[in-house]
Design a protein around this motif. Structure first.
Motif, mmCIF file in Angstrom:
data_model
loop_
_atom_site.group_PDB
_atom_site.id
_atom_site.type_symbol
_atom_site.label_atom_id
_atom_site.label_comp_id
_atom_site.label_asym_id
_atom_site.label_seq_id
_atom_site.Cartn_x
_atom_site.Cartn_y
_atom_site.Cartn_z
ATOM 1 N N VAL A 106 0.834 -1.201 0.000
ATOM 2 C CA VAL A 106 0.000 0.000 0.000
ATOM 3 C C VAL A 106 0.872 1.256 0.000
ATOM 4 N N ALA A 107 1.975 1.218 0.740
ATOM 5 C CA ALA A 107 2.866 2.387 0.801
ATOM 6 C C ALA A 107 3.433 2.724 -0.572
ATOM 7 N N ALA A 108 3.758 1.723 -1.366
ATOM 8 C CA ALA A 108 4.291 1.984 -2.706
ATOM 9 C C ALA A 108 3.251 2.688 -3.568
ATOM 10 N N ALA A 109 1.997 2.224 -3.487
ATOM 11 C CA ALA A 109 0.932 2.896 -4.221
ATOM 12 C C ALA A 109 0.742 4.314 -3.694
ATOM 13 N N MET A 110 0.834 4.473 -2.390
ATOM 14 C CA MET A 110 0.673 5.792 -1.782
ATOM 15 C C MET A 110 1.747 6.760 -2.272
ATOM 16 N N GLU A 111 2.968 6.277 -2.422
ATOM 17 C CA GLU A 111 4.046 7.126 -2.928
ATOM 18 C C GLU A 111 3.757 7.561 -4.361
ATOM 19 N N GLY A 112 3.233 6.644 -5.157
ATOM 20 C CA GLY A 112 2.861 7.015 -6.516
ATOM 21 C C GLY A 112 1.781 8.075 -6.538
ATOM 22 N N ARG A 113 0.783 7.926 -5.665
ATOM 23 C CA ARG A 113 -0.287 8.924 -5.584
ATOM 24 C C ARG A 113 0.260 10.259 -5.088
ATOM 25 N N TYR A 114 1.172 10.200 -4.109
ATOM 26 C CA TYR A 114 1.780 11.414 -3.570
ATOM 27 C C TYR A 114 2.561 12.164 -4.648
ATOM 28 N N LEU A 115 3.151 11.418 -5.581
ATOM 29 C CA LEU A 115 3.933 12.026 -6.658
ATOM 30 C C LEU A 115 3.083 12.332 -7.889
ATOM 31 N N GLY A 116 1.774 12.232 -7.748
ATOM 32 C CA GLY A 116 0.878 12.751 -8.763
ATOM 33 C C GLY A 116 0.264 11.773 -9.730
ATOM 34 N N LEU A 117 0.446 10.470 -9.520
ATOM 35 C CA LEU A 117 -0.075 9.498 -10.472
ATOM 36 C C LEU A 117 -1.240 8.697 -9.893
ATOM 37 N N PRO A 118 -2.170 8.253 -10.738
ATOM 38 C CA PRO A 118 -3.161 7.279 -10.276
ATOM 39 C C PRO A 118 -2.439 6.052 -9.743
ATOM 40 N N ALA A 119 -2.957 5.457 -8.681
ATOM 41 C CA ALA A 119 -2.217 4.362 -8.034
ATOM 42 C C ALA A 119 -3.180 3.319 -7.487
ATOM 43 N N ILE A 120 -2.750 2.064 -7.585
ATOM 44 C CA ILE A 120 -3.547 0.923 -7.138
ATOM 45 C C ILE A 120 -2.638 -0.030 -6.378
ATOM 46 N N HIS A 145 -10.491 0.397 -16.650
ATOM 47 C CA HIS A 145 -11.613 1.267 -16.310
ATOM 48 C C HIS A 145 -11.127 2.601 -15.745
ATOM 49 N N LEU A 146 -10.077 2.548 -14.934
ATOM 50 C CA LEU A 146 -9.533 3.772 -14.355
ATOM 51 C C LEU A 146 -8.941 4.671 -15.438
ATOM 52 N N THR A 147 -8.351 4.059 -16.451
ATOM 53 C CA THR A 147 -7.789 4.834 -17.557
ATOM 54 C C THR A 147 -8.875 5.609 -18.287
ATOM 55 N N GLN A 148 -10.009 4.981 -18.498
ATOM 56 C CA GLN A 148 -11.101 5.608 -19.230
ATOM 57 C C GLN A 148 -11.977 6.492 -18.349
ATOM 58 N N ASN A 149 -11.986 6.211 -17.043
ATOM 59 C CA ASN A 149 -12.861 6.928 -16.117
ATOM 60 C C ASN A 149 -12.075 7.317 -14.870
ATOM 61 N N PRO A 150 -11.259 8.369 -14.941
ATOM 62 C CA PRO A 150 -10.396 8.743 -13.818
ATOM 63 C C PRO A 150 -11.195 9.088 -12.564
ATOM 64 N N LEU A 151 -10.595 8.796 -11.421
ATOM 65 C CA LEU A 151 -11.168 9.159 -10.126
ATOM 66 C C LEU A 151 -10.559 10.476 -9.648
ATOM 67 N N LEU A 156 -6.399 6.859 -4.019
ATOM 68 C CA LEU A 156 -5.719 5.633 -4.433
ATOM 69 C C LEU A 156 -6.599 4.459 -4.046
ATOM 70 N N LEU A 157 -6.465 3.357 -4.761
ATOM 71 C CA LEU A 157 -7.341 2.209 -4.568
ATOM 72 C C LEU A 157 -6.590 1.059 -3.915
ATOM 73 N N ASN A 158 -7.189 0.492 -2.867
ATOM 74 C CA ASN A 158 -6.642 -0.687 -2.212
ATOM 75 C C ASN A 158 -7.540 -1.877 -2.553
ATOM 76 N N VAL A 159 -7.014 -2.777 -3.376
ATOM 77 C CA VAL A 159 -7.789 -3.897 -3.909
ATOM 78 C C VAL A 159 -7.372 -5.185 -3.207
ATOM 79 N N ASN A 160 -8.363 -5.935 -2.690
ATOM 80 C CA ASN A 160 -8.113 -7.245 -2.094
ATOM 81 C C ASN A 160 -8.976 -8.276 -2.803
ATOM 82 N N VAL A 161 -8.325 -9.269 -3.410
ATOM 83 C CA VAL A 161 -9.009 -10.274 -4.222
ATOM 84 C C VAL A 161 -9.001 -11.615 -3.472
#
Length: 248
Positions: A106-120, A145-151, A156-161
């Motif tokens: 999650v922290a890696a995704a958070m860093e991406g979001r902090y640096l301005g990018l969509p992150a999952i 879906h995120l590419t076509q429909n930005p949030l 940032l999204l935390n996905v658990n499958v």
């Protein structure tokens, strides 16, 4: 679309290989990941020494640092052109509820979001985790879906499958973070010289795990997607705090 893929299990982990293979079908990918398992690294950065980067025969970059180091490095000088999105995973095991406080995934995704990018951030809820291809397929759907429909930009999204074959998975649902009981006590042992050593105990069982939570979703064979944000301010607590401070 250029996607940065990373994780906290290391560049040799099966989850990151499955994720890279799946997302390479829909985007240009770059993989920058730790050189070994860095689970539990949270948002830590390496500040007391330089980082070393090597490239494996499969073109994955591996770094002798944390997951956050990997994303910070990738987005701040290693990759050209820069990525458009960060996807972290597939983690071997869940990142549910308060797990996100410690998770390197999650922290890696958070860093991406902090640096301005969509992150999952993506995790496979099983021990041992088996059905990485299911999680990879779900991630691909979310990415497209995120590419076509930005949030919203602060999301940032935390996905658990759930760890099941793709055909056995239910719907994909928006959830909130649940909450665990406190972790088990530290486990004390002795090293070969008789000196005490301590292992962090296992996480607590789910406490807040009712309908609407990420815990509940995965128990129902439903993929949980939790929107998260970096801002930790308790905004509705500012005015009560000011009133409290005025009494000092």
């Amino acid at each position: 679309m250029h996607i940065l893929i990373t994780n906290d299990d290391g560049y040799l982990a099966p989850g990151i290989k499955a994720l890279a293979q799946e997302l390479a079908q829909v985007a240009e990918i770059s993989v920058v990941a730790p050189d070994r398992n860095k689970s539990g690294a949270s948002n830590s950065l390496t500040l007391t020494r330089p980082l070393r980067v090597e490239q494996a025969p499969n073109d994955f970059y591996y770094v002798d640092g944390t997951p956050t180091d990997c994303v910070h490095l990738a987005l701040s000088g290693l990759l050209d052109p820069a990525p458009d999105m960060v996807v972290s995973g597939i983690n071997a095991g869940p990142n549910l509820g308060d797990d996100v406080l410690y998770s390197g995934t999650v922290a890696a995704a958070m860093e991406g979001r902090y640096l301005g990018l969509p992150a999952i951030a993506v995790s496979l809820v099983g021990k041992p985790a088996v059905h990485y291809q299911s999680a990879a397929a779900i991630t691909r759907r979310v990415v497209e879906h995120l590419t076509q429909n930005p949030l919203a930009e602060d999301t940032l999204l935390n996905v658990n499958v759930p760890d099941l074959p793709l055909a056995q998975l239910g719907a994909i649902r928006a959830t909130r973070l649940g909450f665990r009981h406190k972790a088990e006590s530290m486990v004390r042992q002795n090293d070969p010289y008789g000196r005490p050593v301590y292992w962090v105990g296992p996480p607590g069982e789910a406490q807040d795990a009712g309908p609407g939570t990420d815990f509940y979703a995965v128990e129902q064979a439903v993929t949980s997607v939790t929107p998260m944000q970096i801002d930790l301010t308790r905004h509705h607590g500012i005015e009560p705090l000011q009133n409290w401070l005025e009494q000092l």
